[in-house]
Every structure is written in C-alpha cells, then in structure tokens.
Scaffold this active site. Structure first.
Site, PDB file in Angstrom:
ATOM      1  CB  CYS A 108      -0.833  -0.003   1.142  1.00 32.53           C
ATOM      2  SG  CYS A 108      -0.364  -0.582   2.659  1.00 32.53           S
ATOM      3  CG  HIS A 130      -0.866   3.747   4.673  1.00 31.19           C
ATOM      4  ND1 HIS A 130      -0.746   2.615   4.032  1.00 31.19           N
ATOM      5  CD2 HIS A 130      -0.689   3.526   5.989  1.00 31.19           C
ATOM      6  CE1 HIS A 130      -0.800   1.608   5.170  1.00 31.19           C
ATOM      7  NE2 HIS A 130      -0.356   2.122   6.154  1.00 31.19           N
ATOM      8  CG  ASP A 149      -3.636  -0.364  -2.330  1.00 30.02           C
ATOM      9  OD1 ASP A 149      -4.296  -1.174  -2.702  1.00 30.02           O
ATOM     10  OD2 ASP A 149      -3.439   0.375  -1.149  1.00 30.02           O
ATOM     11  CG  ASN A 150      -1.850  -3.819  -2.538  1.00 26.79           C
ATOM     12  OD1 ASN A 150      -1.534  -2.922  -1.577  1.00 26.79           O
ATOM     13  ND2 ASN A 150      -2.626  -4.765  -2.060  1.00 26.79           N
TER      14      ASN A 150
END
Length: 513
Positions: free
Chosen positions: A60, A123, A279-280
């Site tokens: 992330c 994040h 994001d992933n």
C-alpha cells in the site's frame, strides 16, 4: 478512482478513487462470476478498460507514494534497506514519511489554482510534517493509517480520523467499526465528503483534484448495514467480519455510481476524467472469505507475481474517451501523475526522473506507447515486463518460516521453482514467461529456444539501461519507534483524546517479507 474535471482548455480538475487491495478479478468486467459490480462494469462500458495496468509496488504505502510523485518507490524513498527485497510501509511506529524533497501532484496543480482534497487513507506518514496538508492538499477527511484495531490505547493507540489538520476522533471509538459484524458507516461518510466537495467546487467554478481513497476492502473488511449480507460472496450461515468482502465491494460499486451520477446532475460529466484502480493485488493470504480475487494471475499482495501488481483499471470521460474501448497499453499508477499534469497544461518537474508516462494519446486516440514495467520489492528489481514477456530476475513468495505458520501468499497456486520460499536469484538466466499465453506464470519459456534468446537480448538492454540510470532516493522506511505512534495527534486536546507516549527508543524496523 481518479476524476479530472476539465473546466477550460488549460485548466482542469481531478479526482482519484484508489481502492485497497482490490484484485484484478473482482470486477464483472473481468469476468468475476457473481457479477456484483454493475456500476463499475457500466463505467467500463462507457469508458476505457485497461487489462494491463500495474501498481508500482505490491504493498500500500509505496504504491501511494508512487502515484502522487510519478516515481518508483526506490526513487522517492518509500523502500527499506534493512534487509534485501523486503516490502515496507508506514505502520504507526514508523519514524519516516514522504520526503520534503518529493513534489506531489497537488503541489504542482496549484500552478493552475486547483483545490485539492484527499478523502480516506493517506499512508505516507502520520507525523505532523508528513500529513497531506503539508504536501499540497488543501483539505483532508480521513486517516493517516489503515483501520487496524481496536487497540487499548495504553500499549497502542487507536488510529485517528482527521478533518483537515486536526483529529475528530479515532477508529473504533467515535468512528465505529463493529468487529463482530463488520458493520461500519465509514464508506458512506467518505462518499458524502466526496459528493459535497464536488458540489462546492462546481458551484464555485474552481478546478479541483479529489483523491478518494476508501479502505473498506482492507482487512478487517467492513460495510454499512444496508450492504451487510447482500453479496453472494458474503452470504454464509455463520458469517462474521471475515465474510463480508463481497459486501464491501458492492458498497464501493454503489458509491462509484453515486459519484458518476452526481457529476451528471451537476452538468460537469463531459468535463471530467474519472480513473478507478487499486493500490495492490488482493491479499489472498487472508483467505478467500476476507480477500478479493486476482483472477487467473499468480499469487497476490506482497509479491511481484502478476497477482500482486496487476490491477483493475477504468478510465471514464464522456465525450473524450470513446465508450466501450479496451486498451492493451502497459499502464502504471505513476502514469496518472504525468497524465494529470498533461491534461492540466502543466509541465512535470525537470530536475528529477519521472517514471510515469502521459497516457493522453492512449485515452483519446487509443494509441499504444512502448514502455517497460518494473516490478520492485523493496530495494530489489525482481522482474520486468516488455510487451507480452515478463522476465523474473529474482523470485520469492515468502519465507519458509512464515509459510510453515500458515501464511501463504500463493494459496492453491504454488509453482515449483517459481513461487520460491527462499530468495532465488536468476540474474544470469532469468525466468521468462509469455503472459498472453501463460498469465498464471506456470510455464517458463525454454532457455534453449530461439524465442528465449531473442527476448533475453531485448530485456537485457532495457534492464541494463534502467540500472545504469537509477539513483535510489534516501530511504524513509528503516526506523521505528513506539514514541512516534498516534498518541497525541493535533486536535486531541479539544477532544480530551491525548495519550501519554512511552520514552523514545528507536530501532531498525523488522520487515519479514
């Protein structure tokens, strides 16, 4: 999701919805069997679908840093050198965050008087100097970290939720997530914040960038009451928090529908670019009931196999992007940085390497641009894709120690010699796959074949040039300290929510995979 509202020829507005660990196979447009994403599927039918779109890292925080800087994490500092090829991110105890030397997209958009807002998960560092309003954003509603918890606030504090520069409460306290049922109204709160922001900027006729980053699909997964138990993927007799991934997906899908409809109602849909991605890859190690699907691809989050880095992606701009188109362009989240600047009429910084490409020719003319995709895990380039070929220079899923504890990054998809549990170097003889013929990375091309030799020469030249030109940034993710956790965020005094931190005792963070 990323929106770009084009107000004037040289003045634009943007919004991005960047969902968490959503798998390539989670959308009906990519043949998810339950077909429970009708609004995202409609968005794809009205816009452009990208089957070959990638994140910049299988975790992330680095992927978010890459998105907003247009640069690989190894360049922008979102990696670790504490151990070889380890994924690192920004938990509460991390000391670092996004470097002041990096230039983020909202900072550049200020050149054209954009108003920028982030909603949801940041994040990129939770200490004050790393927060969004210090890096170009004008407004923020959300949290600096993921919604892990609940914690007891003595050994570990619950994560704060901010409104702009001050906290307004904490997860599991003022912002509830029911750990027994998975019920939470957070997605609805984030949706309302987004709709209100769009309305305000449309009325004021100001160019805007909205980065909408809900985290409902990240474990512990949550959904609001109206969606709990509605999904075929979440309907189980003994359902609890671990069973509601499909419900969370349905709620996000509905949220996209409301946002797009709102653009139409305001009459700005023909001036708005919307980009949706993740994001992933899906966190398949969490089990099938609390994670998504990576479709035909190998493994998932944390790995540099296709399941860890290939993402669902949709671009939508009525009147500009031809409806019902599919682009086989190799795309990256870093391209959103360069594309945004291009459409806004802003030049990217010329004092640093920008890895993102301007996808305008792809979006508007369905052109194909020649470019490689590099797969990094921490400080190591693990693989590269050029055209339909992917060459693995290193392979690793996770350690035998973790695997023997039941942590499996590739459940049901172990491939001998490929999904290795020790770090295996293949630099002298990379494992090469033809992804069109073998999307699951199960059958390496024979090293004795002419095809292998030809591809190897092609790939080697690209990799050597990349490594020659690479200057790693100063790492931001090496040091941890319990004293820097979210004990006393700005605004805690007014709420009576300040907590006493322990004494500072920094250590090198341990990144196991």
């Amino acid at each position: 999701m990323y929106f770009f509202h084009h107000k004037l020829e040289a003045c634009s507005q943007h919004i991005l919805c960047f969902c968490l660990q959503m798998g390539w196979g989670d959308l009906g447009a990519f043949e998810e069997p339950s077909k429970e994403t009708p609004d995202l599927d409609l968005m794809a039918a009205q816009g452009m679908l990208f089957p070959n779109f990638y994140t910049a890292n299988p975790l992330c925080s680095p992927s978010r840093a890459a998105l907003l800087t247009g640069r690989l994490p190894v360049r922008n500092g979102f990696y670790t050198t504490n151990a070889h090829a380890r994924n690192a991110y920004t938990p509460q105890e991390i000391v670092g965050g996004i470097s002041q030397d990096e230039i983020l997209l909202p900072q550049l958009l200020k050149k054209k008087d954009y108003v920028s807002k982030i909603i949801g998960k940041w994040h990129l560092g939770h200490r004050t100097q790393y927060l969004p309003l210090k890096h170009g954003f004008d407004e923020w509603f959300g949290s600096p970290n993921c919604h892990f918890g609940p914690y007891n606030n003595s050994v570990c504090p619950n994560i704060p939720v901010y409104n702009n520069s001050e906290m307004k409460g904490r997860y599991y306290e003022e912002f509830e997530i029911n750990v027994k049922t998975g019920e939470s109204n957070l997605t609805q709160i984030y949706l309302k914040e987004g709709l209100d922001f769009i309305s305000q900027q449309a009325v004021a006729q100001r160019p805007f960038f909205l980065y909408w980053a809900p985290d409902a699909t990240h474990a512990p997964v949550y959904a609001s009451k109206r969606f709990l138990g509605k999904s075929q993927r979440g309907r189980y007799t003994l359902c609890d928090l671990s069973c509601i991934y499909g419900d969370a997906m349905m709620e996000l899908d509905d949220s996209i529908s409301q946002i797009l409809a709102h653009l139409v109602s305001l009459g700005i849909h023909n001036n708005t670019l919307v980009f949706f991605t993740s994001d992933n890859g899906a966190a398949v190690m969490s089990g099938q009931l609390q994670s998504g699907s990576n479709g035909p691809f190998l493994c998932g989050k944390e790995t540099t196999f296709e399941g860890g880095m290939r993402e669902p992606a949709i671009a939508w701009w009525p009147g500009r992007i031809p409806a019902g188109t599919v682009s086989y362009q190799l795309g990256s989240v870093m391209d959103l940085f360069s594309t945004s600047l291009s459409v806004a009429g802003i030049h990217p910084p010329d004092d640093r390497v920008i890895d993102g490409l301007d996808l305008s020719p792809v979006l508007f003319n369905n052109s194909l641009l020649d470019r490689p995709i590099f797969y990094y895990r921490g400080n190591q380039m693990m693989a590269v894709r050029i055209g339909q070929y992917k060459a693995h220079y290193w392979t690793w899923s996770n350690s035998w120690e973790e695997f023997n504890k039941g942590i499996n990054f590739c459940p049901g998809k172990e491939v001998p010699g490929v999904t290795t549990h020790t770090q295996e170097e293949h630099t002298m003889q990379p494992l090469i796959f033809h992804l069109e013929q073998d999307p699951g990375e199960r059958y390496p091309i024979s090293v004795e074949s002419k095809e292998y030799r030809n591809v190897l020469r092609w790939v080697t030249a690209v990799v050597e040039q990349h490594q020659t030109d690479l200057i790693p940034g100063m790492t931001q993710l090496n040091m941890c300290d319990l004293a820097v956790m979210n004990w006393s965020p700005p605004g805690c005094e007014q709420l009576g929510k300040c907590l006493k931190p322990p004494e500072s005792n920094p250590w090198k963070c341990d990144w196991p995979h």
